[in-house]
Design a protein around this motif. Structure first.
Motif, PDB file in Angstrom:
ATOM      1  N   ALA B 110       0.828  -1.197   0.000  1.00 27.14           N
ATOM      2  CA  ALA B 110       0.000   0.000   0.000  1.00 27.14           C
ATOM      3  C   ALA B 110       0.863   1.248   0.000  1.00 27.14           C
ATOM      4  CB  ALA B 110      -0.919  -0.012   1.222  1.00 27.14           C
ATOM      5  N   VAL B 111       1.920   1.225   0.843  1.00 24.66           N
ATOM      6  CA  VAL B 111       2.812   2.383   0.938  1.00 24.66           C
ATOM      7  C   VAL B 111       3.507   2.633  -0.403  1.00 24.66           C
ATOM      8  CG1 VAL B 111       4.949   3.153   1.990  1.00 24.66           C
ATOM      9  CG2 VAL B 111       3.175   2.153   3.403  1.00 24.66           C
ATOM     10  N   TRP B 112       3.848   1.543  -1.071  1.00 27.62           N
ATOM     11  CA  TRP B 112       4.530   1.665  -2.351  1.00 27.62           C
ATOM     12  C   TRP B 112       3.551   2.068  -3.451  1.00 27.62           C
ATOM     13  CZ3 TRP B 112       8.068  -2.794  -4.550  1.00 27.62           C
ATOM     14  CH2 TRP B 112       8.967  -2.249  -5.469  1.00 27.62           C
ATOM     15  N   PRO B 115       2.606   6.305  -4.081  1.00 24.79           N
ATOM     16  CA  PRO B 115       3.263   7.166  -5.068  1.00 24.79           C
ATOM     17  C   PRO B 115       3.244   6.597  -6.493  1.00 24.79           C
ATOM     18  CG  PRO B 115       4.892   6.079  -3.695  1.00 24.79           C
ATOM     19  CD  PRO B 115       3.566   5.756  -3.115  1.00 24.79           C
ATOM     20  N   MET B 116       3.243   5.289  -6.624  1.00 28.66           N
ATOM     21  CA  MET B 116       3.362   4.710  -7.964  1.00 28.66           C
ATOM     22  C   MET B 116       2.033   4.744  -8.721  1.00 28.66           C
ATOM     23  SD  MET B 116       6.405   3.685  -8.673  1.00 28.66           S
ATOM     24  CE  MET B 116       6.971   5.183  -7.872  1.00 28.66           C
ATOM     25  N   TRP B 117       0.973   4.349  -8.037  1.00 30.32           N
ATOM     26  CA  TRP B 117      -0.324   4.270  -8.721  1.00 30.32           C
ATOM     27  C   TRP B 117      -1.270   5.392  -8.280  1.00 30.32           C
ATOM     28  CZ3 TRP B 117      -0.733  -1.385  -6.701  1.00 30.32           C
ATOM     29  CH2 TRP B 117       0.244  -2.165  -7.342  1.00 30.32           C
ATOM     30  N   GLY B 118      -0.808   6.181  -7.285  1.00 28.12           N
ATOM     31  CA  GLY B 118      -1.643   7.269  -6.812  1.00 28.12           C
ATOM     32  C   GLY B 118      -2.781   6.835  -5.914  1.00 28.12           C
ATOM     33  N   THR B 119      -2.693   5.621  -5.388  1.00 26.62           N
ATOM     34  CA  THR B 119      -3.744   5.178  -4.464  1.00 26.62           C
ATOM     35  C   THR B 119      -3.163   4.202  -3.454  1.00 26.62           C
ATOM     36  OG1 THR B 119      -5.761   3.874  -4.280  1.00 26.62           O
ATOM     37  CG2 THR B 119      -4.409   3.464  -6.199  1.00 26.62           C
ATOM     38  N   TRP B 120      -3.720   4.241  -2.234  1.00 30.36           N
ATOM     39  CA  TRP B 120      -3.229   3.328  -1.192  1.00 30.36           C
ATOM     40  C   TRP B 120      -3.689   1.898  -1.469  1.00 30.36           C
ATOM     41  CZ3 TRP B 120       0.199   5.119   2.222  1.00 30.36           C
ATOM     42  CH2 TRP B 120       0.238   6.493   2.445  1.00 30.36           C
ATOM     43  N   TRP B 121      -4.919   1.822  -1.926  1.00 27.18           N
ATOM     44  CA  TRP B 121      -5.463   0.486  -2.123  1.00 27.18           C
ATOM     45  C   TRP B 121      -6.125   0.406  -3.488  1.00 27.18           C
ATOM     46  CZ3 TRP B 121      -4.892  -4.161  -0.317  1.00 27.18           C
ATOM     47  CH2 TRP B 121      -5.787  -5.143  -0.723  1.00 27.18           C
ATOM     48  N   GLU B 122      -5.878  -0.657  -4.169  1.00 23.12           N
ATOM     49  CA  GLU B 122      -6.501  -0.884  -5.464  1.00 23.12           C
ATOM     50  C   GLU B 122      -6.965  -2.323  -5.463  1.00 23.12           C
ATOM     51  OE1 GLU B 122      -8.028   0.061  -8.849  1.00 23.12           O
ATOM     52  OE2 GLU B 122      -6.770   1.559  -7.853  1.00 23.12           O
ATOM     53  N   TRP B 123      -8.135  -2.588  -6.035  1.00 26.56           N
ATOM     54  CA  TRP B 123      -8.605  -3.967  -6.066  1.00 26.56           C
ATOM     55  C   TRP B 123      -7.915  -4.714  -7.200  1.00 26.56           C
ATOM     56  CZ3 TRP B 123     -10.929  -6.214  -2.124  1.00 26.56           C
ATOM     57  CH2 TRP B 123     -11.529  -5.402  -1.193  1.00 26.56           C
TER      58      TRP B 123
ATOM     59  N   PRO D   3      20.570   8.350   3.706  1.00 24.18           N
ATOM     60  CA  PRO D   3      20.711   8.427   2.247  1.00 24.18           C
ATOM     61  C   PRO D   3      19.741   9.443   1.660  1.00 24.18           C
ATOM     62  CG  PRO D   3      19.483   6.473   2.854  1.00 24.18           C
ATOM     63  CD  PRO D   3      19.939   7.103   4.135  1.00 24.18           C
ATOM     64  N   GLU D   4      20.076   9.927   0.460  1.00 18.09           N
ATOM     65  CA  GLU D   4      19.219  10.914  -0.201  1.00 18.09           C
ATOM     66  C   GLU D   4      18.013  10.199  -0.813  1.00 18.09           C
ATOM     67  OE1 GLU D   4      17.720  14.056  -0.573  1.00 18.09           O
ATOM     68  OE2 GLU D   4      19.791  14.236   0.139  1.00 18.09           O
ATOM     69  N   LEU D   5      16.843  10.383  -0.212  1.00 18.96           N
ATOM     70  CA  LEU D   5      15.682   9.630  -0.676  1.00 18.96           C
ATOM     71  C   LEU D   5      14.767  10.459  -1.569  1.00 18.96           C
ATOM     72  CD1 LEU D   5      14.818   7.732   2.607  1.00 18.96           C
ATOM     73  CD2 LEU D   5      15.926   6.804   0.580  1.00 18.96           C
ATOM     74  N   GLY D   6      15.024  11.777  -1.607  1.00 15.32           N
ATOM     75  CA  GLY D   6      14.223  12.614  -2.482  1.00 15.32           C
ATOM     76  C   GLY D   6      12.774  12.682  -2.050  1.00 15.32           C
ATOM     77  N   LYS D   7      11.916  12.846  -3.023  1.00 12.41           N
ATOM     78  CA  LYS D   7      10.510  13.094  -2.697  1.00 12.41           C
ATOM     79  C   LYS D   7       9.813  11.856  -2.150  1.00 12.41           C
ATOM     80  CE  LYS D   7       9.169  12.269  -7.490  1.00 12.41           C
ATOM     81  NZ  LYS D   7       8.243  12.588  -8.577  1.00 12.41           N
ATOM     82  N   TYR D   8      10.435  10.686  -2.281  1.00  4.00           N
ATOM     83  CA  TYR D   8       9.792   9.457  -1.820  1.00  4.00           C
ATOM     84  C   TYR D   8      10.250   9.037  -0.424  1.00  4.00           C
ATOM     85  CZ  TYR D   8       8.283   8.977  -6.657  1.00  4.00           C
ATOM     86  OH  TYR D   8       7.727   9.168  -7.877  1.00  4.00           O
ATOM     87  N   ALA D   9      10.919   9.968   0.279  1.00  2.94           N
ATOM     88  CA  ALA D   9      11.490   9.620   1.589  1.00  2.94           C
ATOM     89  C   ALA D   9      10.453   8.984   2.496  1.00  2.94           C
ATOM     90  CB  ALA D   9      12.075  10.864   2.253  1.00  2.94           C
ATOM     91  N   LEU D  10       9.271   9.590   2.548  1.00  2.39           N
ATOM     92  CA  LEU D  10       8.239   9.105   3.454  1.00  2.39           C
ATOM     93  C   LEU D  10       7.858   7.671   3.103  1.00  2.39           C
ATOM     94  CD1 LEU D  10       6.423  10.026   5.785  1.00  2.39           C
ATOM     95  CD2 LEU D  10       4.653  10.461   4.076  1.00  2.39           C
ATOM     96  N   THR D  11       7.665   7.418   1.808  1.00  2.78           N
ATOM     97  CA  THR D  11       7.299   6.085   1.346  1.00  2.78           C
ATOM     98  C   THR D  11       8.288   5.035   1.823  1.00  2.78           C
ATOM     99  OG1 THR D  11       6.318   7.014  -0.627  1.00  2.78           O
ATOM    100  CG2 THR D  11       6.897   4.693  -0.709  1.00  2.78           C
ATOM    101  N   VAL D  12       9.578   5.309   1.554  1.00  2.00           N
ATOM    102  CA  VAL D  12      10.596   4.317   1.871  1.00  2.00           C
ATOM    103  C   VAL D  12      10.677   4.092   3.373  1.00  2.00           C
ATOM    104  CG1 VAL D  12      13.032   3.757   1.698  1.00  2.00           C
ATOM    105  CG2 VAL D  12      11.863   4.887  -0.198  1.00  2.00           C
TER     106      VAL D  12
END
Lengths: 218, 243, 210, 52
Positions: B110-112, B115-123, D3-12
């Motif tokens: 979900a965390v990944w 940012p990648m898909w623009g949503t926390w959860w996708e079915w 490390p330099e995580l840029g705009k995705y720091a929170l995600t990682v």
């Protein structure tokens, strides 16, 4: 075997509305959904297959815990297990009786509920077909869950937790069949999968249920 | 000397108490090396940015979530066929680890995905399948918890595990059919194909996977030892009541 | 004629042995009453004999399809009538008419009544009628006279006597007097399983734990 | 050091926390329950030895 089926049906009728209870529950679900999502016919029509399937699932679940519990409490299950009938057959008959009292009425009444839910006219045939093919699997899988939890005091909630994940494939293919059928898309895959799952479930799961009953009676 | 000797609880307790220090040290080393390498010393990937670092926790946990269920299936079968108590208890001990791994896979996914898909959860099929797998873990653990008699519980959960495995697979197929999904295919097995994972990610990923496997083994040994002791404790209490 | 032979039997409850080294035989025309305090394992033993649970050790030999088992509860469906209850078990066991059983247990007048409206004694008579319609010679009865008044106990005794006279056999477990004075009594107390430290048989888990 | 995580720091960072957190909880729970059961078994065995 036929005697057992007749006995179970007779018991269901005498226990008060064996056939009616599932239907009444189904009606309540169908009545409540528009209150939740709004009365627009378009939205209702689109979600109708899903709601009808979910209603069938829940109506089926409602009476599952009684499949074996009553026979367990009054000792008939012990007697049936020592009687000269295979327990696998007993389990299958129990599932059949459950289907006749809950699944079959839903299949028959589905058009009426479809009407209430603004089901698309092209979908009626597929809705009935999907329910007719899918609900037997729900009953047989439900018997398996009931067999696992038969000795437990408060098995109801656990039963739902065990059984509902097993319903996922039937639900997916059943709802998909109606959706595709209504839009004149290719229905072969969901149709075959739905029928195949039901056939395989009826052929194999009673052995697991009977094994579970034997363990529980030990 | 047969492998079944390890199914004897006494033999199992002896062997596991000898193995535990080594396995735990190996776990700590491999997890520390893998995760630190993954977190601090990998570069950004072209289309993922720094989120590629999530790979090192997401992939191993997802693999373990599935593999632990398979391991439970095998041990359940061993119990149902050969009636080795340690086997049934190992399946019981593994379930919570598997459930936690499933949660981790879902959370990191979900965390990944945000940012990648623009949503926390996708079915998405993969995500949905993991959610269903998690439900199976929950049901399995709940059944263990609900039944008093340990042998009855072992038998019934074993049967549930068998039936559940078939339906988990079936659900996986059904869900795939139901929604085609955003998730890319598994990258780890793509070595040698046209779009392989960059070797600079590959090595720390493998170390992380080894770390997760070792962690599972450590926890499994600890938990199985606890289950054996608990079983022994219950038997003693029952005997005391009967005397 | 020997109807049932038990050799060196050990039975378990909840994975722990409760009875061990038990041997007896039961001949046609005879009754055997199992006595012993609560918790000794009477019910466990009868369930093992009925095939509901596997024995830990020893052998049970009897001709196939000779045993009818009756537990504490009669397995009667309260919303079905007396005749319907009996007819169901007659079909399950593939025996013909229920009339002789109704006659023998004096249930003819009650045959259309729902089972829930019967008194405790009448219910027990129905339970015995069920044993009759099974057509099986060996009756295995668990606490058959529990909750019965004195008159019903006498009636029960007569029914068992008639069954024995017809060449049947009965094995009963009870901790009260059944009023069957001709029956042989087997006290189970000497067969109580000893702890493994004293050389008793080991349960499945103890065995593995050594 | 970071490390330099840029705009995705929170995600990682979140994903690593989301992994190590549950694993730590699971490990601690496992160890704690193991110790508890071990002690209970020892007490039971001691008592049974004394009584008979």
């Amino acid at each position: 075997m036929i005697a057992l089926l007749l006995r179970d049906l007779r018991l269901a009728v005498r226990a008060g509305g064996g056939f009616g209870l599932g239907l009444a529950f189904f009606l309540i679900v169908v009545t409540l959904v528009p209150f939740g999502v709004g009365p627009e016919g378009q939205i209702l029509g689109r979600i109708a297959p899903g709601i009808l399937w979910l209603g069938a699932l829940l109506a089926c679940l409602l009476s599952l815990d009684r499949i074996f519990a009553l026979d367990f409490e009054d000792g008939s299950l012990d007697l049936l297990a020592t009687a000269p009938v295979p327990l696998e057959g007993v389990v299958t008959i129990k599932a059949l009786a459950h289907w006749i009292t809950t699944g079959l009425p839903l299949v028959v009444a589905a058009p009426v509920f479809g009407l209430l839910m603004h089901l698309e006219s092209t979908a009626y045939f597929w809705m009935i077909l999907a329910l007719a093919l899918g609900t037997p699997a729900l009953s047989v899988l439900g018997t398996f869950g009931a067999a696992l939890t038969v000795g437990l005091k408060r098995g109801g909630l656990l039963l739902s937790l065990l059984v509902l994940p097993l319903y996922v494939p039937t639900l997916i293919f059943g709802a998909e069949l109606v959706r595709r059928g209504a839009q004149n898309m290719d229905t072969n895959v969901p149709l075959l999968m739905l029928a195949g799952i039901t056939a395989a479930v009826i052929a194999v799961v009673p052995f697991a249920s009977a094994a579970a009953i034997r363990v529980n009676l030990r | 000397m047969s492998i079944w000797e390890y199914a004897n609880p006494v033999k199992f307790m002896k062997t596991s108490s000898w193995a535990l220090p080594w396995v735990s040290v190996a776990t700590v080393i491999s997890l520390a090396v893998g995760l630190i390498w993954g977190f601090f010393f990998t570069t950004e990937a072209m289309n993922f940015g720094s989120t590629v670092k999530v790979l090192f926790v997401h992939v191993p946990s997802a693999m373990m979530a599935i593999n632990i269920w398979v391991m439970m299936l095998v041990t359940s079968l061993i119990w149902l066929i050969r009636r080795h108590h340690v086997s049934a208890l190992a399946a019981k001990a593994a379930a919570p680890i598997g459930a936690v791994m499933t949660i981790i896979a879902l959370v990191t996914g979900a965390v990944w995905g945000q940012p990648m898909w623009g949503t926390w959860w996708e079915w998405d099929p993969r995500l949905t399948s993991f959610l269903i797998l998690f439900l199976f873990y929950l049901g399995y653990m709940a059944l263990w918890g609900a039944i008093e008699n340990p042998d009855t519980a072992a038998d019934l959960t074993g049967v549930l595990c068998l039936v559940g495995s078939v339906f988990a697979l079936l659900s996986r197929y059904a869900v795939k059919f139901w929604n085609q999904g955003l998730h890319q295919d598994s990258t780890i097995l793509k070595v040698g194909e046209k779009d392989p994972l960059d070797p600079s990610y590959y090595i720390p990923l493998v170390i992380c996977i080894v770390g997760f496997v070792l962690l599972f083994v450590t926890l499994l040994l600890l938990r199985t030892r606890t289950e054996i002791r608990l079983r022994r404790l219950k038997a003693l209490e029952q005997r005391e009541r009967m005397a | 004629m020997e109807m049932l032979r038990v050799d060196n039997l050990a039975v378990t409850r909840g994975g722990l042995p409760v009875l061990e080294g038990l041997s007896f035989t039961l001949e046609a025309g005879h009754a055997l009453v199992l006595r012993g305090p609560n918790g000794i394992g009477k019910t466990t033993l009868l369930r093992t004999l009925a095939g509901l649970q596997p024995p830990l050790a020893g052998t049970i030999s009897m001709p196939p399809e000779t045993m009818a088992y009756a537990a504490h509860s009669d397995g009667l469906k309260s919303t079905l009538s007396v005749a319907e209850n009996l007819q169901f078990w007659a079909s399950v066991y593939g025996t013909g008419s229920i009339e002789p059983a109704l006659e023998r247990m004096n249930l003819r007048q009650l045959s259309e009544r729902a089972a829930m409206s019967l008194s405790a004694g009448q219910k027990r008579r129905l339970g015995l009628a069920r044993l009759l319609v099974t057509g099986r010679p060996v009756w295995v009865l668990d606490e058959p006279t529990v909750s019965l008044d004195a008159a019903s106990v006498v009636l029960f005794g007569e029914a068992v006597r008639a069954h024995l006279a017809a060449g049947g056999a009965a094995l009963m477990a009870t901790h009260i007097d059944l009023g069957l004075h001709e029956a042989r009594v087997l006290d189970l107390a000497p067969f109580k399983a000893r702890p493994p430290e004293e050389g008793g048989i080991k349960g499945s888990f103890d065995e593995a734990f050594a | 050091m970071m490390p330099e995580l840029g705009k995705y720091a929170l995600t990682v960072v979140l994903s690593y926390i989301g992994t190590l957190g549950p694993l730590a909880v699971l490990t601690i729970w496992t160890l704690w329950r193991g110790a508890k059961v071990k002690a209970a078994l020892a007490a039971q065995e001691e008592r049974m030895k004394k009584n008979g």
